[in-house]
Design a protein around this motif. Structure first.
Motif, PDB file in Angstrom:
ATOM      1  N   LEU A 170       0.896  -0.917  -0.030  1.00 44.46           N
ATOM      2  CA  LEU A 170      -0.431  -0.163   0.365  1.00 44.46           C
ATOM      3  C   LEU A 170       0.856   0.945  -0.315  1.00 44.46           C
ATOM      4  O   LEU A 170       0.522   1.829  -0.728  1.00 44.46           O
ATOM      5  CB  LEU A 170      -0.822   0.278   1.373  1.00 44.46           C
ATOM      6  N   PHE A 171       2.018   1.307   0.794  1.00 43.25           N
ATOM      7  CA  PHE A 171       2.581   2.568   0.817  1.00 43.25           C
ATOM      8  C   PHE A 171       3.767   2.474  -0.069  1.00 43.25           C
ATOM      9  O   PHE A 171       4.588   3.323  -1.053  1.00 43.25           O
ATOM     10  CB  PHE A 171       3.503   2.275   2.287  1.00 43.25           C
ATOM     11  N   LYS A 175       2.995   5.408  -2.594  1.00 45.97           N
ATOM     12  CA  LYS A 175       4.409   6.438  -2.999  1.00 45.97           C
ATOM     13  C   LYS A 175       4.546   7.102  -1.630  1.00 45.97           C
ATOM     14  O   LYS A 175       4.639   8.576  -1.796  1.00 45.97           O
ATOM     15  CB  LYS A 175       4.491   6.816  -4.161  1.00 45.97           C
ATOM     16  N   ILE A 176       3.990   6.719  -0.211  1.00 46.96           N
ATOM     17  CA  ILE A 176       4.421   6.674   1.316  1.00 46.96           C
ATOM     18  C   ILE A 176       5.814   6.378   1.921  1.00 46.96           C
ATOM     19  O   ILE A 176       5.473   5.502   2.254  1.00 46.96           O
ATOM     20  CB  ILE A 176       3.620   7.320   1.871  1.00 46.96           C
ATOM     21  N   ASN A 180       6.460   8.976   9.799  1.00 45.46           N
ATOM     22  CA  ASN A 180       5.316   9.979  11.263  1.00 45.46           C
ATOM     23  C   ASN A 180       4.330   9.158  10.142  1.00 45.46           C
ATOM     24  O   ASN A 180       3.193   9.035  10.705  1.00 45.46           O
ATOM     25  CB  ASN A 180       5.389  11.098  11.119  1.00 45.46           C
ATOM     26  N   ALA A 181       3.473   9.358   8.978  1.00 48.03           N
ATOM     27  CA  ALA A 181       2.826   8.852   8.567  1.00 48.03           C
ATOM     28  C   ALA A 181       2.558   7.210   7.662  1.00 48.03           C
ATOM     29  O   ALA A 181       1.400   6.721   8.767  1.00 48.03           O
ATOM     30  CB  ALA A 181       2.645   9.499   6.603  1.00 48.03           C
ATOM     31  N   GLN A 182       3.973   6.627   7.689  1.00 42.26           N
ATOM     32  CA  GLN A 182       3.352   5.315   7.959  1.00 42.26           C
ATOM     33  C   GLN A 182       2.796   4.536   9.766  1.00 42.26           C
ATOM     34  O   GLN A 182       2.057   4.149   9.525  1.00 42.26           O
ATOM     35  CB  GLN A 182       4.846   5.145   7.491  1.00 42.26           C
ATOM     36  N   GLY A 183       3.802   5.215  10.086  1.00 42.00           N
ATOM     37  CA  GLY A 183       3.807   4.644  11.896  1.00 42.00           C
ATOM     38  C   GLY A 183       2.045   5.070  12.528  1.00 42.00           C
ATOM     39  O   GLY A 183       1.740   4.159  13.289  1.00 42.00           O
TER      40      GLY A 183
ATOM     41  N   ALA B 110      -2.878   7.139   6.053  1.00 47.44           N
ATOM     42  CA  ALA B 110      -0.945   7.366   5.422  1.00 47.44           C
ATOM     43  C   ALA B 110      -1.040   9.236   4.721  1.00 47.44           C
ATOM     44  O   ALA B 110      -0.364  10.063   4.226  1.00 47.44           O
ATOM     45  CB  ALA B 110      -0.529   6.609   5.092  1.00 47.44           C
ATOM     46  N   LYS B 111      -2.203   8.885   3.634  1.00 48.86           N
ATOM     47  CA  LYS B 111      -1.897   9.845   2.500  1.00 48.86           C
ATOM     48  C   LYS B 111      -1.806  11.442   3.263  1.00 48.86           C
ATOM     49  O   LYS B 111      -1.520  12.704   3.281  1.00 48.86           O
ATOM     50  CB  LYS B 111      -3.289   9.930   1.445  1.00 48.86           C
ATOM     51  N   LEU B 112      -3.622  11.283   3.920  1.00 48.23           N
ATOM     52  CA  LEU B 112      -3.780  12.881   4.960  1.00 48.23           C
ATOM     53  C   LEU B 112      -2.478  13.565   5.797  1.00 48.23           C
ATOM     54  O   LEU B 112      -2.266  14.278   5.977  1.00 48.23           O
ATOM     55  CB  LEU B 112      -5.265  12.552   5.679  1.00 48.23           C
ATOM     56  N   THR B 113      -1.785  12.156   6.661  1.00 51.30           N
ATOM     57  CA  THR B 113      -0.751  12.912   7.461  1.00 51.30           C
ATOM     58  C   THR B 113       1.076  12.919   6.675  1.00 51.30           C
ATOM     59  O   THR B 113       1.144  14.467   6.516  1.00 51.30           O
ATOM     60  CB  THR B 113      -0.684  11.256   8.514  1.00 51.30           C
ATOM     61  N   VAL B 114       0.625  12.736   5.248  1.00 52.52           N
ATOM     62  CA  VAL B 114       2.040  12.896   4.876  1.00 52.52           C
ATOM     63  C   VAL B 114       1.234  14.711   4.100  1.00 52.52           C
ATOM     64  O   VAL B 114       1.981  15.107   4.312  1.00 52.52           O
ATOM     65  CB  VAL B 114       2.352  12.665   3.362  1.00 52.52           C
ATOM     66  N   TRP B 115       0.253  15.610   4.100  1.00 55.56           N
ATOM     67  CA  TRP B 115      -0.382  16.288   3.556  1.00 55.56           C
ATOM     68  C   TRP B 115      -0.108  17.310   5.141  1.00 55.56           C
ATOM     69  O   TRP B 115       0.162  18.302   5.294  1.00 55.56           O
ATOM     70  CB  TRP B 115      -1.752  16.172   2.776  1.00 55.56           C
TER      71      TRP B 115
END
Lengths: 234, 133
Positions: A170-171, A175-176, A180-183, B110-115
């Protein structure tokens, strides 16, 4: 308690602990592949032994009651990792809270909505509300909101395994790469099993996952039961 | 040395148990919707802030419980067999509810957090370093 019951208790406790030991060794050997989560392997081994020895599951549960009882104190003990995370909680910032709130609300609500559309029994819908909090929280809260502890445990574990297995692809697909976002996503949606996966991804991912898991668990457990009792009262 | 460890463990275990029973008691007496074990957790958390000196012994006693919590779920998870027909009767909806929504929310969050955390990109390099090791 007669001698027979006492012997059975000791035997099944030892058997369960041994199965768990084997499961841990498997998990280590297979490099923490989420599919061979210790619970999955232990349950498979114990089930096999129950069939072979012709023992009822309810009997097994009464023999191993000590393990079930320890879950209470173990839930209380979760205060220690939460206390450890406190400095991070303070530094999380509004954006972090928004992220956790998003996952913490939408994962269970979407799952319940799916069951609602398919017209699944109410008990299943209610139990599904707990799918992304870690098992001790889910089980202690299930009764309070009219769900079933056993089902909650299974939903939680399957959710965690799915999250952990799918997270890599998924990540990559989305492209994540942000730690922080993953965790935060793994900890919020896939609780402890997702967190175990996060630990493999590096320290920052792991720290965020633990934090998100603690916050999701505590907030869900504190908000859901009063919300439901209000709902029932009206 | 061993005696010291034993005493530390006993003190920690007593604190955890006391919080647990007090939590059950309070939840019961006041008819709280929050489960007793969670009440106990909140009390232990408050206690750790008020009395930081007990942290070491509590953490020592909590360690085995926390790292082997999976073992404690076994009796309950085994009991799911009783609800087996509930699961098989609704297997499609349950599978969609668990698999699809988990993936969906995991990705979107995850997308939201990146943003949201676009400014915090500085955290990323340390992660890449660890991956390369």
């Amino acid at each position: 308690m007669d001698l027979q019951t006492f012997t059975n208790m000791i035997v099944w406790l030892v058997v369960t602990v041994c199965c768990y030991g084997i499961a841990l060794a498997c998990a280590k050997k297979l490099r923490l592949n989420p599919l061979c989560h210790p619970i999955v392997v232990t349950v498979a081994l114990v089930s096999l032994l129950l069939v072979v020895s012709d023992t009822q599951v309810t009997q097994f549960q009464s023999y191993t009651y000590l393990l079930h009882w320890l879950l209470g104190p173990a839930t209380v003990a979760l205060a220690v990792p939460i206390h450890n995370q406190w400095d991070r909680v303070k530094k999380l910032g509004v954006n972090g809270w928004i992220s956790i709130a998003f996952g913490g609300v939408f994962a269970p609500v979407l799952a319940c909505f799916t069951l609602y559309i398919f017209d699944a029994p109410m008990t299943l819908q209610l139990t599904m509300m707990l799918k992304s909090v870690s098992t001790p929280f889910a089980m202690s809260t299930a009764d309070a909101i009219g769900g079933v502890g056993e089902l909650a445990a299974v939903f939680v574990i399957v959710t965690g395994i799915v999250g952990a297995i799918m997270s890599d692809s998924l990540f990559r697909l989305l492209k994540i790469s942000n730690a922080n976002a993953q965790g935060l996503a793994l900890g919020t949606v896939a609780h402890a099993i997702g967190t175990a996966k996060a630990i493999q991804k590096g320290e920052q991912v792991a720290a965020m996952a633990v934090l998100a898991m603690c916050i999701t668990g505590i907030v869900t457990v504190l908000i859901l039961p009063p919300l439901f009792s209000l709902f029932i009262a009206v | 040395m061993l005696l010291k460890k034993l005493i530390t463990g006993l003190v920690g275990a007593s604190v955890i148990l006391a919080c647990y029973w007090l939590g059950l008691f309070i939840s019961d007496i006041f008819h709280l919707a929050v489960p007793g074990a969670v009440c106990g957790l909140m009390m232990l958390l408050i206690l750790l802030f008020v009395l930081p000196s007990i942290k070491d012994s509590v953490a020592f006693a909590a360690q085995p419980l926390l790292s082997h919590m999976s073992l404690l779920f076994i009796p309950v998870v085994m009991g799911v067999g009783v609800y087996w027909t509930n699961i098989t009767d609704n297997i499609t909806s349950l599978a969609i509810a668990v698999v699809v929504t988990t993936c969906l929310v995991l990705g979107i969050q995850a997308k939201l957090t990146v943003w949201l955390m676009a400014d915090d990109e500085s955290e990323t390099p340390s992660n890449i370093d660890e991956k390369c090791q």
